[in-house]
Design a protein around this motif. Structure first.
Motif, PDB file in Angstrom:
ATOM      1  N   LYS A   1       0.824  -1.209   0.000  1.00  0.00           N
ATOM      2  CA  LYS A   1       0.000   0.000   0.000  1.00  0.00           C
ATOM      3  C   LYS A   1       0.861   1.263   0.000  1.00  0.00           C
ATOM      4  O   LYS A   1       0.549   2.246  -0.667  1.00  0.00           O
ATOM      5  N   TYR A   2       1.947   1.219   0.771  1.00  0.00           N
ATOM      6  CA  TYR A   2       2.724   2.450   0.950  1.00  0.00           C
ATOM      7  C   TYR A   2       4.026   2.470   0.154  1.00  0.00           C
ATOM      8  O   TYR A   2       4.799   3.409   0.282  1.00  0.00           O
ATOM      9  N   PHE A   3       4.242   1.450  -0.689  1.00  0.00           N
ATOM     10  CA  PHE A   3       5.508   1.403  -1.434  1.00  0.00           C
ATOM     11  C   PHE A   3       5.769   2.696  -2.226  1.00  0.00           C
ATOM     12  O   PHE A   3       6.869   3.249  -2.146  1.00  0.00           O
ATOM     13  N   PRO A   4       4.759   3.208  -2.976  1.00  0.00           N
ATOM     14  CA  PRO A   4       5.023   4.449  -3.728  1.00  0.00           C
ATOM     15  C   PRO A   4       5.407   5.618  -2.800  1.00  0.00           C
ATOM     16  O   PRO A   4       6.263   6.429  -3.145  1.00  0.00           O
ATOM     17  N   VAL A   5       4.799   5.657  -1.595  1.00  0.00           N
ATOM     18  CA  VAL A   5       5.110   6.742  -0.640  1.00  0.00           C
ATOM     19  C   VAL A   5       6.565   6.608  -0.171  1.00  0.00           C
ATOM     20  O   VAL A   5       7.321   7.581  -0.136  1.00  0.00           O
ATOM     21  N   PHE A   6       6.976   5.346   0.179  1.00  0.00           N
ATOM     22  CA  PHE A   6       8.354   5.115   0.640  1.00  0.00           C
ATOM     23  C   PHE A   6       9.354   5.488  -0.457  1.00  0.00           C
ATOM     24  O   PHE A   6      10.385   6.116  -0.195  1.00  0.00           O
ATOM     25  N   LEU A   7       9.014   5.092  -1.703  1.00  0.00           N
ATOM     26  CA  LEU A   7       9.908   5.343  -2.834  1.00  0.00           C
ATOM     27  C   LEU A   7      10.095   6.845  -3.053  1.00  0.00           C
ATOM     28  O   LEU A   7      11.218   7.347  -3.184  1.00  0.00           O
ATOM     29  N   ASN A   8       8.969   7.549  -3.023  1.00  0.00           N
ATOM     30  CA  ASN A   8       8.969   8.985  -3.211  1.00  0.00           C
ATOM     31  C   ASN A   8       9.782   9.679  -2.112  1.00  0.00           C
ATOM     32  O   ASN A   8      10.581  10.584  -2.367  1.00  0.00           O
ATOM     33  N   TYR A   9       9.574   9.205  -0.866  1.00  0.00           N
ATOM     34  CA  TYR A   9      10.268   9.779   0.289  1.00  0.00           C
ATOM     35  C   TYR A   9      11.777   9.546   0.178  1.00  0.00           C
ATOM     36  O   TYR A   9      12.580  10.452   0.388  1.00  0.00           O
ATOM     37  N   GLY A  10      12.135   8.320  -0.207  1.00  0.00           N
ATOM     38  CA  GLY A  10      13.558   7.981  -0.368  1.00  0.00           C
ATOM     39  C   GLY A  10      14.211   8.855  -1.429  1.00  0.00           C
ATOM     40  O   GLY A  10      15.324   9.360  -1.252  1.00  0.00           O
ATOM     41  N   PHE A  11      13.485   9.063  -2.523  1.00  0.00           N
ATOM     42  CA  PHE A  11      14.020   9.877  -3.611  1.00  0.00           C
ATOM     43  C   PHE A  11      14.194  11.337  -3.151  1.00  0.00           C
ATOM     44  O   PHE A  11      15.231  11.947  -3.391  1.00  0.00           O
ATOM     45  N   SER A  12      13.177  11.876  -2.432  1.00  0.00           N
ATOM     46  CA  SER A  12      13.313  13.281  -2.013  1.00  0.00           C
ATOM     47  C   SER A  12      14.432  13.431  -0.967  1.00  0.00           C
ATOM     48  O   SER A  12      15.119  14.451  -0.932  1.00  0.00           O
ATOM     49  N   LEU A  13      14.684  12.383  -0.157  1.00  0.00           N
ATOM     50  CA  LEU A  13      15.804  12.446   0.792  1.00  0.00           C
ATOM     51  C   LEU A  13      17.134  12.541   0.049  1.00  0.00           C
ATOM     52  O   LEU A  13      18.026  13.316   0.426  1.00  0.00           O
ATOM     53  N   LEU A  14      17.233  11.747  -1.037  1.00  0.00           N
ATOM     54  CA  LEU A  14      18.464  11.743  -1.842  1.00  0.00           C
ATOM     55  C   LEU A  14      18.701  13.144  -2.456  1.00  0.00           C
ATOM     56  O   LEU A  14      19.810  13.680  -2.388  1.00  0.00           O
ATOM     57  N   VAL A  15      17.627  13.715  -3.000  1.00  0.00           N
ATOM     58  CA  VAL A  15      17.734  15.053  -3.604  1.00  0.00           C
ATOM     59  C   VAL A  15      18.149  16.072  -2.530  1.00  0.00           C
ATOM     60  O   VAL A  15      19.030  16.911  -2.745  1.00  0.00           O
ATOM     61  N   GLN A  16      17.519  15.960  -1.337  1.00  0.00           N
ATOM     62  CA  GLN A  16      17.857  16.879  -0.227  1.00  0.00           C
ATOM     63  C   GLN A  16      19.346  16.803   0.123  1.00  0.00           C
ATOM     64  O   GLN A  16      19.989  17.813   0.379  1.00  0.00           O
ATOM     65  N   ARG A  17      19.893  15.565   0.169  1.00  0.00           N
ATOM     66  CA  ARG A  17      21.310  15.387   0.541  1.00  0.00           C
ATOM     67  C   ARG A  17      22.213  16.063  -0.486  1.00  0.00           C
ATOM     68  O   ARG A  17      23.191  16.724  -0.147  1.00  0.00           O
ATOM     69  N   ILE A  18      21.879  15.888  -1.766  1.00  0.00           N
ATOM     70  CA  ILE A  18      22.717  16.487  -2.824  1.00  0.00           C
ATOM     71  C   ILE A  18      22.642  18.013  -2.735  1.00  0.00           C
ATOM     72  O   ILE A  18      23.657  18.707  -2.766  1.00  0.00           O
ATOM     73  N   GLN A  19      21.420  18.537  -2.557  1.00  0.00           N
ATOM     74  CA  GLN A  19      21.261  19.991  -2.451  1.00  0.00           C
ATOM     75  C   GLN A  19      22.006  20.538  -1.232  1.00  0.00           C
ATOM     76  O   GLN A  19      22.616  21.607  -1.292  1.00  0.00           O
ATOM     77  N   ALA A  20      21.949  19.787  -0.110  1.00  0.00           N
ATOM     78  CA  ALA A  20      22.615  20.244   1.121  1.00  0.00           C
ATOM     79  C   ALA A  20      24.122  20.324   0.918  1.00  0.00           C
ATOM     80  O   ALA A  20      24.789  21.240   1.421  1.00  0.00           O
ATOM     81  N   LEU A  21      24.652  19.356   0.161  1.00  0.00           N
ATOM     82  CA  LEU A  21      26.099  19.332  -0.095  1.00  0.00           C
ATOM     83  C   LEU A  21      26.519  20.568  -0.906  1.00  0.00           C
ATOM     84  O   LEU A  21      27.504  21.238  -0.573  1.00  0.00           O
ATOM     85  N   ILE A  22      25.737  20.874  -1.926  1.00  0.00           N
ATOM     86  CA  ILE A  22      26.039  22.060  -2.759  1.00  0.00           C
ATOM     87  C   ILE A  22      25.901  23.335  -1.911  1.00  0.00           C
ATOM     88  O   ILE A  22      26.761  24.213  -1.927  1.00  0.00           O
ATOM     89  N   HIS A  23      24.833  23.376  -1.106  1.00  0.00           N
ATOM     90  CA  HIS A  23      24.551  24.557  -0.264  1.00  0.00           C
ATOM     91  C   HIS A  23      25.704  24.830   0.700  1.00  0.00           C
ATOM     92  O   HIS A  23      26.057  25.971   0.969  1.00  0.00           O
ATOM     93  N   ARG A  24      26.297  23.756   1.196  1.00  0.00           N
ATOM     94  CA  ARG A  24      27.372  23.882   2.185  1.00  0.00           C
ATOM     95  C   ARG A  24      28.525  24.728   1.649  1.00  0.00           C
ATOM     96  O   ARG A  24      29.188  25.441   2.402  1.00  0.00           O
ATOM     97  N   TYR A  25      28.730  24.640   0.348  1.00  0.00           N
ATOM     98  CA  TYR A  25      29.868  25.359  -0.238  1.00  0.00           C
ATOM     99  C   TYR A  25      29.449  26.656  -0.933  1.00  0.00           C
ATOM    100  O   TYR A  25      30.297  27.370  -1.452  1.00  0.00           O
TER     101      TYR A  25
END
Ligand SMILES: Cc1cc2nc3c(=O)[nH]c(=O)nc-3n(C[C@H](O)[C@H](O)[C@H](O)COP(=O)(O)OP(=O)(O)OC[C@H]3O[C@@H](n4cnc5c(N)ncnc54)[C@H](O)[C@@H]3O)c2cc1C
Length: 423
Positions: A11-35
């Motif tokens: 039931k929640y697989f699409p939600v987990f997938l979406n959440y995992g993907f947005s976490l990955l995007v957040q990490r990449i953005q945070a890395l760029i932001h740091r510099y």
């Protein structure tokens, strides 16, 4: 029940997938932001009040994403992050209580230097001219403000002390009272009451434990399937349960013995009575500044779907630069940590949208935010979630971790539980 595990995943697989993907995007953005973020002397404050699940998630997301010219100020009264999920367990099991208090110092380790300031103080009010006033007398101006002050509950759900050493002392005091008592009554069968009852009976099987609840359903804010499961488990453990009773609590200090008067059965004497009832939203800081933004019914802070403060219930007018989230806010979402953390993402995105002149996002609660993992004594737990369509998912499991996996929270905070230090 094994089937429920698969069903919930499906039931929640699409939600987990979406959440995992947005976490990955957040990490990449945070890395760029740091510099790329620059510490400008004229930086304006984005103030967050309350450093628990909702507030700390928001403060961290802001520190990873605010443009140059803005910085985050977190106002929190406690010296450490209070991991409240474990307070029932550490009220019973001795010599582990210090693990429920996680230093804040490691959480901003990967954010740009100078973007974050933490102030240990009590916010007493929001004042005209966009200023937060603190108990110390300090006034902090803000360009944007987010209120995540949660609710007050009687110990052990929340503690009175603000410093770690005193807070540990509070939990130790209850451990001693429990050790010394033979007949224990717990009044209120929400998550805290149920966990306390299960823990006392499984760590001290010789003690008599009575769990009293005012309604006919345990954990009344969840579904009936959870009630039936928890009732069966607690009864098997030898815990007495009394439903539909609301005895008057002794007026003495908490955690005393005394007599409880019931309507259904004769009065009974206990060595120790532990109240686990009621909660009061910490909305008073906004009462003077914008009285119409506090619900007269629930005392929670009223917000629009953008999580901006609602200043007029009839017209839905709002104060554009003040937000509220988590348990203190009337968001329409469940009063759960997970919901507060999802709301933090919405508030962070909306503050950035206001800064950049973009369209704001709205918060739409999802049933998964109300999912619960509840420990039932020393070595069992139950997972529960009720879907929007009324379907209930429930499965039990074995637990071998006395600390209920608090080490995961330490890791998230950049801390090391064994050395009790943050990186
Ligand atoms: C035993 C137990 C088990 C739970 N299990 C789950 C679970 O499995 N899953 C789940 O999602 N949720 C669970 N919850 C619920 C969850 O803990 C709450 O929903 C969550 O803590 C709400 O977070 P919050 O940040 O909104 O507010 P709170 O946690 O209430 O925190 C508010 C913060 O604001 C600070 N503060 C308040 N007023 C001021 C002020 N004036 N100035 C400065 N600081 C201030 C407080 O010190 C505190 O740190 C559980 C709760 C308990 C007690």
């Amino acid at each position: 029940m094994a089937n429920d595990k698969l069903r919930v995943f499906g039931k929640y697989f699409p939600v987990f997938l979406n959440y995992g993907f947005s976490l990955l995007v957040q990490r990449i953005q945070a890395l760029i932001h740091r510099y790329t973020w620059k510490n400008l002397p004229s930086s304006q404050n984005v103030v967050v009040i309350g450093g628990s699940f909702a507030g700390i998630t928001l403060a961290r997301r802001l520190a990873e994403s605010l443009p140059s010219g803005y910085k985050v100020v977190l106002i929190e009264k406690n010296s450490h992050f209070n991991y409240t999920f474990n307070f029932p367990r550490y009220s019973v099991v001795p010599e582990r209580e210090q693990r429920a208090f996680i230093p804040y110092t490691g959480i901003m380790a990967n954010t740009p230097k100078g973007i974050f300031e933490q102030v240990q103080d009590v916010a007493v009010g929001v004042r005209e001219g966009d200023v937060v006033e603190l108990a110390s007398g300090r006034k902090i101006p803000f360009a944007y403000l987010a209120i995540a002050t949660g609710v007050t509950q009687s110990p052990p759900a929340k503690l009175l002390a603000r410093e770690k050493a005193d807070a540990c002392g509070e939990l130790r005091a209850l451990q001693t009272r429990i050790q010394d008592a033979s007949r224990i009554a717990i009044v209120g069968a929400g998550a805290v009451g149920v966990q306390m009852a299960g823990d006392i009976k499984s760590f001290y099987p010789e003690k008599s434990v009575l769990l009293i609840h005012s309604r006919q359903q345990l954990m009344s804010s969840f579904g009936v399937r959870l009630h039936e499961y928890v009732l069966g488990k607690l009864q098997t453990m030898g815990i007495d349960i009394m439903l539909g009773e609301r005895p008057e609590l002794p007026r003495t200090a908490a955690w005393e013995g005394g007599e409880l008067t019931f309507k259904g059965v004769k009065d009974e004497q206990f060595d120790l009575i532990i109240p686990c009832t009621g909660q009061t939203p910490n909305s008073s800081i906004i009462e003077q500044f914008c009285p119409t933004a506090v619900s007269s019914k629930t005392k929670r802070i009223l917000v629009n779907p953008t999580l901006q403060l609602k200043s007029d219930v009839k017209t839905n007018a709002q104060i554009h630069n003040i937000f509220s989230l988590g348990d203190v806010a009337e968001t329409g979402g469940p009063k759960m940590a997970r919901a507060g953390m999802i709301q933090a993402d919405v508030v962070q995105e909306n503050i950035l949208a206001l800064i950049n002149g973009r369209k704001l996002k709205t918060y739409k609660p999802m049933s998964i935010e109300g999912s619960l993992k509840l420990s039932l004594g020393m070595d069992e737990h139950v997972m529960y979630v009720k879907h929007e369509d009324g379907d209930e998912f429930l499965y039990g499991g074995k637990s071998s971790n006395v600390d209920l996996e608090v080490e995961k929270a330490w890791k998230m905070f950049g801390g090391d539980m064994e050395t009790n230090k943050a990186s």
